[in-house]
Design an enzyme around this catalytic site. Structure first.
Site, PDB file in Angstrom:
ATOM      1  N   ASP A  58       0.584  -0.668   0.430  1.00  0.00           N
ATOM      2  CA  ASP A  58       0.466   0.221  -0.003  1.00  0.00           C
ATOM      3  C   ASP A  58       1.178   1.020   0.104  1.00  0.00           C
ATOM      4  OD1 ASP A  58      -1.796  -1.068   0.013  1.00  0.00           O
ATOM      5  OD2 ASP A  58      -2.761  -0.978   2.335  1.00  0.00           O
ATOM      6  N   GLN A  87      -0.129   7.265  -6.391  1.00  0.00           N
ATOM      7  CA  GLN A  87      -1.081   7.912  -6.146  1.00  0.00           C
ATOM      8  C   GLN A  87      -1.538   9.015  -7.054  1.00  0.00           C
ATOM      9  OE1 GLN A  87       0.933   8.198  -2.453  1.00  0.00           O
ATOM     10  NE2 GLN A  87      -0.811   7.208  -1.636  1.00  0.00           N
ATOM     11  N   ARG A 108      -0.991  -0.637  -8.273  1.00  0.00           N
ATOM     12  CA  ARG A 108      -2.591  -0.409  -8.332  1.00  0.00           C
ATOM     13  C   ARG A 108      -2.601   0.525  -8.867  1.00  0.00           C
ATOM     14  NH1 ARG A 108      -3.908  -1.153  -2.346  1.00  0.00           N
ATOM     15  NH2 ARG A 108      -3.670  -3.709  -3.063  1.00  0.00           N
ATOM     16  N   LYS A 111      -6.663   7.478  -6.623  1.00  0.00           N
ATOM     17  CA  LYS A 111      -6.973   8.299  -6.602  1.00  0.00           C
ATOM     18  C   LYS A 111      -6.190   9.124  -5.492  1.00  0.00           C
ATOM     19  CE  LYS A 111     -10.383  10.027  -8.621  1.00  0.00           C
ATOM     20  NZ  LYS A 111     -12.247  10.255  -8.316  1.00  0.00           N
ATOM     21  N   GLY A 112      -5.387   8.548  -4.828  1.00  0.00           N
ATOM     22  CA  GLY A 112      -5.427   8.556  -2.928  1.00  0.00           C
ATOM     23  C   GLY A 112      -5.538   9.373  -1.912  1.00  0.00           C
ATOM     24  N   ALA A 113      -5.682   9.119  -0.501  1.00  0.00           N
ATOM     25  CA  ALA A 113      -6.209   8.899   0.580  1.00  0.00           C
ATOM     26  C   ALA A 113      -6.279  10.330   1.487  1.00  0.00           C
ATOM     27  CB  ALA A 113      -6.940   7.914   0.871  1.00  0.00           C
ATOM     28  N   HIS A 151     -13.980   3.634  -7.561  1.00  0.00           N
ATOM     29  CA  HIS A 151     -14.668   3.361  -7.344  1.00  0.00           C
ATOM     30  C   HIS A 151     -15.682   4.578  -8.853  1.00  0.00           C
ATOM     31  CE1 HIS A 151     -13.032   2.329  -3.667  1.00  0.00           C
ATOM     32  NE2 HIS A 151     -14.102   1.505  -4.103  1.00  0.00           N
ATOM     33  N   ARG A 212      -9.849   6.583   8.651  1.00  0.00           N
ATOM     34  CA  ARG A 212      -9.152   7.056   7.010  1.00  0.00           C
ATOM     35  C   ARG A 212     -10.402   6.863   6.448  1.00  0.00           C
ATOM     36  NH1 ARG A 212      -4.656   4.699   8.672  1.00  0.00           N
ATOM     37  NH2 ARG A 212      -5.378   3.351   7.379  1.00  0.00           N
ATOM     38  N   ARG A 213     -11.289   5.963   6.270  1.00  0.00           N
ATOM     39  CA  ARG A 213     -12.217   5.919   5.499  1.00  0.00           C
ATOM     40  C   ARG A 213     -13.465   6.986   5.250  1.00  0.00           C
ATOM     41  NH1 ARG A 213      -9.329   2.874   3.137  1.00  0.00           N
ATOM     42  NH2 ARG A 213      -9.254   4.825   2.611  1.00  0.00           N
TER      43      ARG A 213
END
Ligand SMILES: Cc1cc2nc3c(=O)[nH]c(=O)nc-3n(C[C@H](O)[C@H](O)[C@H](O)COP(=O)(O)OP(=O)(O)OC[C@H]3O[C@@H](n4cnc5c(N)ncnc54)[C@H](O)[C@@H]3O)c2cc1C
Length: 232
Positions: A58, A87, A108, A111-113, A151, A212-213
């Site tokens: 990750d 990202q 993978r 977009k980046g979180a 998504h 984080r989500r």
């Protein structure tokens, strides 16, 4: 390690791989953190190989990007199928995509979180989306194995169109989504013969992941509370 053993025992390892956050295995420790993370990641890669599957690293905040890509290079010497996450919101990522778009390389693209400063990352959503498309073009045109983690309906469509343009067979790239997010879309893509991988958090360190989500999408809080209170 326990998870990898269970996947192998249940005969599931060919359809599942593991994602690892290097911060969870020592990367952020002062001094020898990077070396410690590399050693731990090596053990996880060895267990994954024994179980018949692979590992993807990750990507966390931008201060770790160089370190994570350095560890990837080391791991790939012994475990060439180890994958990376890039990202799209980081200015540097188009170049990183070009560097990693080679035969056998698994990337993978997300977009980046993380909340990143304007010095290193696009701030505007449209700019991030455009960067995602540019990066995806590089990966789809390259010789590696692109994993489109999004998504976003427009980006999913563009990924499909790019795969067709580059005459990629289904299974020479894949879509990735989070567990519980757009499940109908996951099924629709799989129904079309596309390879779809679902990211499932595992283990007892779930609090940081959940927070984080939530930060990423406050509307998730409603979904979470509904799931908690649901009896069905
Ligand atoms: C498999 C996978 C692995 C990832 N690994 C990393 C990583 O290593 N490092 C990293 O920085 N980021 C990672 N991410 C997160 C990623 O960077 C984004 O923050 C996240 O995927 C949301 O971006 P999006 O492309 O879906 O587009 P968005 O523009 O955020 O969303 C597009 C649409 O998708 C839906 N949607 C998106 N996210 C959610 C959600 N959480 N809940 C409900 N609906 C949602 C909404 O309908 C939204 O309008 C990963 C994502 C996936 C799918």
């Amino acid at each position: 390690m326990t998870l990898l053993g269970r996947l192998a025992d249940e005969g599931l390892s060919s359809g599942a791989e593991v994602s690892v956050k290097l911060s969870a295995v020592g990367q952020a420790l002062p001094g020898d953190g990077e070396k410690i993370a590399l050693e731990h990641a090596r053990q996880i890669c060895a267990a994954a190989t024994a179980a018949g599957t692979t590992v993807t690293l990750d990507m966390e905040d931008h201060t770790t990007t160089d370190s994570t890509l350095g560890i990837l290079t080391e791991l790939r010497r012994d475990f060439p199928s180890t994958g990376a996450v890039l990202q799209a919101y980081l200015y540097r990522t188009e170049t990183d995509c070009a560097d990693l778009a080679y035969e056998g390389s698994r990337v993978r693209l997300c977009k980046g979180a993380y909340h990143e400063p304007a010095a290193v990352a696009y701030q505007d959503k449209t700019e991030v989306d455009r960067a995602y498309v540019r990066c995806l073009k590089v990966l789809m045109a390259g010789a590696g194995y692109p994993m489109a983690a999004t998504h976003d309906p427009r980006l999913v469509e563009i990924a499909g169109a790019l795969a067709v343009r580059h005459e990629r067979a289904k299974g020479s790239y894949e879509y990735q989504m989070l567990y519980g997010v757009r499940p109908d879309e996951q099924l629709r893509l799989a129904g079309q013969g596309e390879r779809v991988r679902v990211y499932v958090p595992y283990g007892d360190q779930w609090w940081g992941y959940l927070v984080r989500r939530m930060a990423e999408k406050p509307a998730n809080l409603t979904l979470f509370l509904r799931a908690l209170t649901s009896t069905g």
